[in-house]
Design a protein around this motif. Structure first.
Motif, PDB file in Angstrom:
ATOM      1  N   CYS A   1     -43.160 -34.716  -9.609  1.00  0.00           N
ATOM      2  CA  CYS A   1     -41.997 -34.932 -10.467  1.00  0.00           C
ATOM      3  C   CYS A   1     -41.391 -33.599 -10.861  1.00  0.00           C
ATOM      4  O   CYS A   1     -41.902 -32.528 -10.512  1.00  0.00           O
ATOM      5  N   ASP A   2     -40.317 -33.655 -11.640  1.00  0.00           N
ATOM      6  CA  ASP A   2     -39.596 -32.437 -12.001  1.00  0.00           C
ATOM      7  C   ASP A   2     -40.253 -31.653 -13.130  1.00  0.00           C
ATOM      8  O   ASP A   2     -39.717 -30.631 -13.566  1.00  0.00           O
ATOM      9  N   GLN A   3     -41.412 -32.089 -13.616  1.00  0.00           N
ATOM     10  CA  GLN A   3     -42.172 -31.254 -14.547  1.00  0.00           C
ATOM     11  C   GLN A   3     -42.823 -30.076 -13.814  1.00  0.00           C
ATOM     12  O   GLN A   3     -43.063 -29.023 -14.389  1.00  0.00           O
ATOM     13  N   ASP A   4     -43.088 -30.286 -12.533  1.00  0.00           N
ATOM     14  CA  ASP A   4     -43.866 -29.308 -11.768  1.00  0.00           C
ATOM     15  C   ASP A   4     -42.957 -28.297 -11.081  1.00  0.00           C
ATOM     16  O   ASP A   4     -42.941 -28.169  -9.854  1.00  0.00           O
ATOM     17  N   PHE A   5     -42.208 -27.533 -11.870  1.00  0.00           N
ATOM     18  CA  PHE A   5     -41.239 -26.600 -11.287  1.00  0.00           C
ATOM     19  C   PHE A   5     -41.909 -25.409 -10.602  1.00  0.00           C
ATOM     20  O   PHE A   5     -41.303 -24.748  -9.762  1.00  0.00           O
ATOM     21  N   ALA A   6     -43.175 -25.125 -10.934  1.00  0.00           N
ATOM     22  CA  ALA A   6     -43.893 -24.018 -10.294  1.00  0.00           C
ATOM     23  C   ALA A   6     -44.880 -24.507  -9.241  1.00  0.00           C
ATOM     24  O   ALA A   6     -45.701 -23.729  -8.750  1.00  0.00           O
ATOM     25  N   ALA A   7     -44.812 -25.792  -8.890  1.00  0.00           N
ATOM     26  CA  ALA A   7     -45.669 -26.385  -7.848  1.00  0.00           C
ATOM     27  C   ALA A   7     -47.152 -26.174  -8.140  1.00  0.00           C
ATOM     28  O   ALA A   7     -47.930 -25.787  -7.268  1.00  0.00           O
ATOM     29  N   ARG A   8     -47.572 -26.493  -9.363  1.00  0.00           N
ATOM     30  CA  ARG A   8     -48.980 -26.358  -9.721  1.00  0.00           C
ATOM     31  C   ARG A   8     -49.833 -27.484  -9.135  1.00  0.00           C
ATOM     32  O   ARG A   8     -51.042 -27.340  -8.988  1.00  0.00           O
ATOM     33  N   GLY A   9     -49.198 -28.606  -8.807  1.00  0.00           N
ATOM     34  CA  GLY A   9     -49.937 -29.725  -8.218  1.00  0.00           C
ATOM     35  C   GLY A   9     -49.269 -30.219  -6.953  1.00  0.00           C
ATOM     36  O   GLY A   9     -48.807 -31.367  -6.896  1.00  0.00           O
ATOM     37  N   PRO A  10     -49.189 -29.389  -5.906  1.00  0.00           N
ATOM     38  CA  PRO A  10     -48.487 -29.796  -4.677  1.00  0.00           C
ATOM     39  C   PRO A  10     -49.173 -30.977  -3.999  1.00  0.00           C
ATOM     40  O   PRO A  10     -50.399 -31.066  -3.972  1.00  0.00           O
ATOM     41  N   LEU A  11     -48.359 -31.873  -3.455  1.00  0.00           N
ATOM     42  CA  LEU A  11     -48.885 -33.055  -2.765  1.00  0.00           C
ATOM     43  C   LEU A  11     -48.910 -32.882  -1.254  1.00  0.00           C
ATOM     44  O   LEU A  11     -49.569 -33.640  -0.548  1.00  0.00           O
ATOM     45  N   GLY A  12     -48.186 -31.907  -0.761  1.00  0.00           N
ATOM     46  CA  GLY A  12     -48.087 -31.681   0.672  1.00  0.00           C
ATOM     47  C   GLY A  12     -46.790 -30.973   0.978  1.00  0.00           C
ATOM     48  O   GLY A  12     -45.980 -30.710   0.080  1.00  0.00           O
ATOM     49  N   ASN A  13     -46.579 -30.657   2.243  1.00  0.00           N
ATOM     50  CA  ASN A  13     -45.370 -29.946   2.646  1.00  0.00           C
ATOM     51  C   ASN A  13     -44.724 -30.676   3.816  1.00  0.00           C
ATOM     52  O   ASN A  13     -45.404 -31.066   4.770  1.00  0.00           O
ATOM     53  N   LEU A  14     -43.413 -30.859   3.723  1.00  0.00           N
ATOM     54  CA  LEU A  14     -42.697 -31.605   4.760  1.00  0.00           C
ATOM     55  C   LEU A  14     -42.717 -30.904   6.109  1.00  0.00           C
ATOM     56  O   LEU A  14     -42.456 -31.535   7.134  1.00  0.00           O
ATOM     57  N   HIS A  15     -43.009 -29.613   6.131  1.00  0.00           N
ATOM     58  CA  HIS A  15     -43.152 -28.928   7.414  1.00  0.00           C
ATOM     59  C   HIS A  15     -44.353 -29.472   8.188  1.00  0.00           C
ATOM     60  O   HIS A  15     -44.412 -29.359   9.411  1.00  0.00           O
ATOM     61  N   GLU A  16     -45.299 -30.071   7.460  1.00  0.00           N
ATOM     62  CA  GLU A  16     -46.550 -30.510   8.083  1.00  0.00           C
ATOM     63  C   GLU A  16     -46.770 -32.012   8.023  1.00  0.00           C
ATOM     64  O   GLU A  16     -47.414 -32.583   8.912  1.00  0.00           O
ATOM     65  N   ILE A  17     -46.255 -32.664   6.981  1.00  0.00           N
ATOM     66  CA  ILE A  17     -46.556 -34.079   6.747  1.00  0.00           C
ATOM     67  C   ILE A  17     -45.265 -34.834   6.456  1.00  0.00           C
ATOM     68  O   ILE A  17     -44.439 -34.370   5.659  1.00  0.00           O
TER      69      ILE A  17
END
Length: 544
Positions: free
Chosen positions: A491-507
């Protein structure tokens, strides 16, 4: 009191711009046929009329053969405000109201001159407007609304109810239809706050038939005009049955039980960060600059991959926003084209308007952007400078006015322009003038509370708006955010990507949305709000 039922139908396009599914079979019966069959069960209607384009008359006759309905034709052009309503409703498909510009579900398809002419020809006192894709329309609820109309007909020229789109109709007297047609605006405009004539919300007046609370509070699009809704309606009918069991009360109880159990293959809204560059890196109101870090500019090949993955779902909204200024992406125009030429339903842009020059204005108008949210946050240059650390107020306002001129020159009602103000103590005295002034100028404006990013920034909020009891975050089931480097966060709380779910380059997004995020949903369903580093200190979990 003579009331006729009217259904406006089109076999090519739905009122929200998706492919019409009225002739598609849903559990063995065409959608429109289901709607007509259920609507015809209302004994209080003195006839049911289906109004279609002349070229579709024969196909509709075949589709509805054997049903007690009269097929009519109308080749009049759509109302002048239809494009506005279509864009406004894209952002509130599951609510009976809540669209930008005050748009309600019944504004999506209500040809007022045609309705008034048909009612006059039939010597009807009123018309019950029934949505063509409303194959769960509840005849008992419709009859209760007709009884309510009869009791208050001398004082209330129309009757509506609070219910998810597709369960109920809307009743309008014939003289009132004529008045609305002359006024040249949709019914939903009567529900909005008007600075020149403030009034109580119409849900508190006799024109509102009071549905049971669980019906009034339910949210879902029960109109079979997009894939997600068709799947939802099909699941509902499969469980509740095709007869009286699928009434409005049972359907809304079923929705409540299902609301947090399953998840669709794709989110309803995707926010995409095009860049982290921004002209207001020191603003106090939003995460920007050093707080966010440098993620560069989004590779547009990734955007192409993202929108290609949306194929099959025709109700997904895409917003260019995130934690930078989208207009600073070197290929902003191409970004708009990629999105608009894809399967995206609604297209929005969040901007501070400082780069909204004539070229950007023309790109936005010509690409058919539905909504432009403009972060202003003040009503004078002094307050703007204190909040944003920059002397940009006059330029931002002048650029918005340039966009309005561009719309007028290109004869386009779009985009819907929504100036925004984040409420803090420094601008509280501006709120009324800001809201009323922009409402008169652009037709809409919003005031939101300060978001401290789950404690990552000092709070400037006047007060917390979070309810006292914690519940699962609704946005985990409806929205996600793609950052400029391809990282997907919850969500937009995670502006510093502290809890990344994955990356569209890979998944692919569907995999991230369906499996990577499911653990967090399970945790929220079970009352555990510590599965993500930001959830325990979040104040924004109650937002729809």
């Amino acid at each position: 009191m003579k009331i006729i039922g009217v259904i406006e139908a089109d076999l090519e396009k739905s009122p929200i711009g998706t492919r019409s599914r009225l002739a598609d079979e849903l559990l063995g019966e065409a959608v429109l046929r289901r709607t007509v069959r259920r609507g015809a069960r209302s004994a209080r209607l003195a006839g049911l009329h289906v109004v279609v384009p002349p070229s579709q008359r024969a196909a509709i006759d075949d589709l509805l053969h054997g049903l007690p309905v009269r097929v009519e034709t109308c080749d009049a052009p759509p109302p002048a405000w239809q494009a506005l309503v279509r864009s406004a409703r894209k952002w509130a498909l599951g609510g009976w109201r809540g669209g930008i510009w005050g748009a309600c579900w019944f504004d999506e398809q209500m040809h007022l001159p045609m309705l008034e002419a048909l009612a006059s020809r039939e010597s009807a006192d009123a018309v019950a407007v029934i949505p063509a894709a409303g194959c769960l329309i509840d005849p008992a609820l419709l009859e209760a609304m007709i009884d309510h109309q009869a009791r208050f007909v001398d004082s209330q020229p129309f009757v509506f109810t609070q219910a998810p789109p597709g369960l109920a109709g809307c009743l309008l007297t014939t003289p009132f239809l004529a008045d609305l047609a002359r006024a040249g605006h949709p019914l939903g405009r009567l529900f909005t706050y008007r600075p020149q004539n403030p009034a109580l919300d119409l849900i508190s007046k006799e024109c509102c038939y009071q549905s049971p609370n669980h019906v009034a509070c339910a949210s879902a699009r029960l109109l079979a005009d997009n894939r997600r809704s068709v799947e939802l309606i099909g699941a509902c009918l499969a469980e509740l049955g095709h007869g009286d069991g699928a009434n409005s009360s049972a359907v809304c109880r079923w929705l409540a039980e299902r609301s947090r159990e399953g998840v669709d293959r794709l989110p309803a809204e995707i926010e995409v960060e095009l860049t982290t560059r921004d002209q207001l890196p020191e603003t106090l109101l939003r995460p920007r600059g050093r707080l966010v870090g440098e993620r560069g500019d989004l590779d547009l090949r990734l955007l192409e991959k993202l929108v290609e993955g949306l194929e099959g779902y025709d109700d997904v909204n895409l917003v260019f926003g995130g934690f930078g200024e989208p207009l600073l992406h070197p290929e902003f125009g191409r970004s708009l084209s990629i999105a608009r030429e894809s399967h995206v339903l609604g297209l929005g842009v969040c901007t501070n308007a400082l780069a909204l020059d004539r070229r950007a204005c023309e790109l936005i108008v010509r690409c058919g952007v539905d909504c432009l949210a403009v972060s202003l946050d003040a009503n004078d240059a002094h307050t703007y400078r204190r909040l944003h650390g920059c002397d940009g107020y006059q330029r931002a306002v002048a650029n918005v006015e340039e966009l309005i001129r561009t719309q007028n020159e290109l004869l386009s009602p779009l985009p819907l322009i929504v100036p925004q103000l984040v409420k803090v103590r420094e601008n509280m005295s501006h709120m009324e003038a800001f809201f009323d002034g922009w409402l008169r100028k652009t037709g809409w404006a919003t005031i939101t509370s300060f978001n401290h990013g789950a404690g990552q920034r000092p709070s400037l909020a006047v007060r917390s708006m979070a309810p006292p009891s914690r519940t699962p975050c609704a946005r985990l089931w409806s929205r996600c955010l793609v950052l400029a480097d391809g990282t997907v966060v919850a969500c937009d709380q995670d502006f510093a990507a502290r809890g990344p779910l994955g990356n569209l380059h890979e998944i692919p997004l569907a995999e991230i949305w369906g499996s990577r995020l499911e653990g967090l949903r399970v945790a929220h369903r079970s009352g555990r709000y510590d599965a993500h580093p930001l959830c325990p200190t979040c104040d924004e979990w109650h937002r729809p």
